[in-house]
Design a protein around this motif. Structure first.
Motif, PDB file in Angstrom:
ATOM      1  N   PRO A  37       0.839  -1.196   0.000  1.00 20.78           N
ATOM      2  CA  PRO A  37       0.000   0.000   0.000  1.00 20.78           C
ATOM      3  C   PRO A  37       0.877   1.249   0.000  1.00 20.78           C
ATOM      4  N   SER A  39      -0.504   4.729  -1.429  1.00 20.28           N
ATOM      5  CA  SER A  39      -1.105   6.041  -1.649  1.00 20.28           C
ATOM      6  C   SER A  39      -2.398   6.254  -0.875  1.00 20.28           C
ATOM      7  N   GLY A  40      -2.375   5.964   0.411  1.00 18.03           N
ATOM      8  CA  GLY A  40      -3.559   6.161   1.239  1.00 18.03           C
ATOM      9  C   GLY A  40      -3.839   7.619   1.552  1.00 18.03           C
ATOM     10  N   THR A 162      -2.451   4.503   7.553  1.00 16.30           N
ATOM     11  CA  THR A 162      -2.678   5.411   6.424  1.00 16.30           C
ATOM     12  C   THR A 162      -2.464   4.787   5.052  1.00 16.30           C
ATOM     13  N   ASP A 163      -1.803   3.637   4.987  1.00 13.67           N
ATOM     14  CA  ASP A 163      -1.422   3.039   3.700  1.00 13.67           C
ATOM     15  C   ASP A 163      -0.616   4.013   2.841  1.00 13.67           C
ATOM     16  N   SER A 164       0.173   4.864   3.485  1.00 13.03           N
ATOM     17  CA  SER A 164       0.956   5.857   2.742  1.00 13.03           C
ATOM     18  C   SER A 164       2.436   5.665   3.014  1.00 13.03           C
TER      19      SER A 164
END
Length: 200
Positions: A37, A39-40, A162-164
């Motif tokens: 992941p 681009s959260g 956040t998946d970032s």
């Protein structure tokens, strides 16, 4: 690593080492076909939150490090060595090193290792295992290991929430940049003796 060896590190090998960590991480992601992941959060959110989190983390860890029982002589000696390392670089060089460390270490630890260990062990055990590995590779003393593991845990939880990947890269880079500038230019703020007057 000894103080003398640390001071002899030049910019190009340091950058190559940090960026090679990203290559190892990318190779591991590809080899194990991991779905990472990334681009959260929007780019703007990741930048703003990453910079704020990096600054806040540094303030908290600097405060904890100044506690007499925690900031032992061994930790003080290692931070003093890092002062000698940091003061050997210009501000643009410190910025490049910090960005390279943020990219290299976060692609490796959060992108590859945490993603893989979460798939293998489950969410919380995978995050904790990754944080412990992060602490071990930064282990200069017990106190430094604890601080690095705590930072790895925070980064891991933030990444999971956040998946970032961009958020943790910026967080890590912002933390490193401010810490290195303080070590190079204002070591007394961290309770470290300035071994030589330096201008960036």
């Amino acid at each position: 690593m000894s103080a003398n060896r640390l001071r002899k590190i030049t910019l190009a090998p340091a950058l190559m080492f940090e960026l090679s960590l990203a290559l190892v991480g990318l190779a591991g992601i590809w080899l194990f076909s991991l779905q990472v992941p990334m681009s959260g959060l929007s780019y703007g959110e990741a930048v703003v939150l990453g910079v704020l989190a990096g600054l806040l983390t540094l303030v908290v860890l600097a405060g904890v490090a100044r506690l007499p029982r925690f900031f032992q002589d061994s930790l003080r000696r290692h931070v003093q060595d890092l002062h000698g390392f940091a003061r050997g670089f210009s501000l643009p060089a410190l910025a490049l090193l910090s960005l390279a460390a943020g990219i290299g270490e976060e692609v490796l630890f959060r992108g590859f290792l945490q993603t893989g260990l979460v798939e293998l062990l489950g969410s919380l055990p995978g995050i904790i295992a990754t944080a412990l590995l992060f602490g071990l590779v930064h282990c200069l003393s017990l106190a430094y290991f604890i601080m690095a593991t705590a930072l790895g845990l925070l980064l891991g939880l933030a990444y999971a929430a956040t998946d970032s990947l961009l958020l943790v890269i910026i967080w890590h880079a912002a933390y490193d940049l401010v810490a290195l500038v303080l070590l190079a230019r204002f070591p007394h703020w961290l309770g470290i003796e300035d071994t030589a007057a330096t201008r960036l």
